[in-house]
Design an enzyme around this catalytic site. Structure first.
Site, short mmCIF file in Angstrom:
data_model
loop_
_atom_site.label_atom_id
_atom_site.label_comp_id
_atom_site.label_asym_id
_atom_site.label_seq_id
_atom_site.Cartn_x
_atom_site.Cartn_y
_atom_site.Cartn_z
N ASN A 78 -12.97 3.74 -1.23
CA ASN A 78 -12.08 2.59 -1.08
C ASN A 78 -12.56 1.87 0.18
O ASN A 78 -12.24 2.29 1.30
CB ASN A 78 -10.63 3.03 -0.93
CG ASN A 78 -9.70 1.82 -0.82
OD1 ASN A 78 -10.16 0.71 -0.58
ND2 ASN A 78 -8.41 2.04 -0.99
N HIS B 221 -9.15 1.18 -5.54
CA HIS B 221 -8.23 0.40 -4.70
C HIS B 221 -6.81 0.80 -5.00
O HIS B 221 -6.45 0.95 -6.18
CB HIS B 221 -8.40 -1.10 -4.95
CG HIS B 221 -9.77 -1.58 -4.61
ND1 HIS B 221 -10.17 -1.79 -3.31
CD2 HIS B 221 -10.84 -1.83 -5.39
CE1 HIS B 221 -11.44 -2.17 -3.31
NE2 HIS B 221 -11.87 -2.20 -4.55
N TYR C 295 0.80 -1.24 0.00
CA TYR C 295 0.00 0.00 0.00
C TYR C 295 0.83 1.28 0.00
O TYR C 295 0.28 2.38 -0.11
CB TYR C 295 -0.96 0.00 1.19
CG TYR C 295 -1.89 -1.19 1.19
CD1 TYR C 295 -2.78 -1.39 0.13
CD2 TYR C 295 -1.87 -2.14 2.21
CE1 TYR C 295 -3.62 -2.49 0.09
CE2 TYR C 295 -2.70 -3.25 2.18
CZ TYR C 295 -3.58 -3.42 1.13
OH TYR C 295 -4.41 -4.50 1.08
N SER D 147 -4.10 -1.06 -4.35
CA SER D 147 -3.39 -2.23 -4.88
C SER D 147 -4.17 -2.83 -6.05
O SER D 147 -5.36 -2.53 -6.24
CB SER D 147 -3.19 -3.28 -3.78
OG SER D 147 -4.44 -3.82 -3.40
C1 DQA Z 1 -7.65 -2.33 -0.73
C2 DQA Z 1 -7.70 -3.78 -1.23
C3 DQA Z 1 -8.49 -4.67 -0.29
O1 DQA Z 1 -8.52 -5.99 -0.77
C4 DQA Z 1 -7.85 -4.65 1.09
O2 DQA Z 1 -8.63 -5.41 1.99
C5 DQA Z 1 -7.58 -3.29 1.61
C6 DQA Z 1 -7.11 -2.26 0.70
C7 DQA Z 1 -6.74 -1.46 -1.61
O3 DQA Z 1 -6.86 -0.24 -1.55
O4 DQA Z 1 -5.89 -1.97 -2.34
O5 DQA Z 1 -7.66 -3.05 2.81
O6 DQA Z 1 -8.94 -1.79 -0.77
#
Ligand code: DQA
Length: 146
Positions: A75, A101, A22, A103
């Protein structure tokens, strides 16, 4: 117009959690940068930010800011993959909702490939880090004009 950036579970810990996935930026450093960028290009658009680890608080926030002149960039964190409640709530909103997202969720564990929210959002941006937020805001503004 007001764009609401809504963050769900564990995203209060950005910059401290799983830095390899992240990155090292926090909400506290990125949200003001997004605000500055928006101010420069769309001075009439306001940016508000909300984060909660509690599903119901996210639903309440969206309900109380729903309506014309509002749009959501969400998000949801892990709620993306688990929350029928947030999904139902988005299905009932008049304001557009775009999912983002940091990621690349499609390139990770298989359970991250499924979003319970996507059926009710106007689109999803995944894997572009904080650039995805700028693209998401631009998309919401363009959709609003159409
Ligand atoms: C996320 C992706 C999700 O799968 C994960 O649980 C997160 C962050 C992202 O921003 O990449 O907490 O939302």
């Amino acid at each position: 117009m007001v764009i609401h950036i809504v963050h769900g579970s564990n995203l209060d810990r950005l910059g401290n959690r799983q830095l390899d996935i992240y990155g090292s930026h926090t909400l506290d450093d990125q949200v003001p940068i997004l605000k500055g960028w928006l101010d420069k290009h769309w001075p009439n658009v306001e940016l508000k930010s909300f984060q909660s680890n509690i599903e119901g608080e996210i639903i309440n926030y969206m309900h109380s800011n729903n309506g014309s002149g509002n749009a959501f960039l969400i998000n949801p964190g892990a709620f993306t993959h688990t929350s029928v409640a947030i999904s139902d709530s988005i299905a009932g909103l008049e304001s557009p909702v775009l999912e983002v997202h940091l990621s690349h969720t499609y390139a990770r564990e298989s359970y991250r490939r499924n979003s319970l929210l996507a059926a009710h959002t106007c689109g999803t941006i995944s894997g572009l880090g904080w650039i995805g937020y700028r693209l998401g805001i631009e998309a919401l503004l363009s959709l609003q004009k159409d």
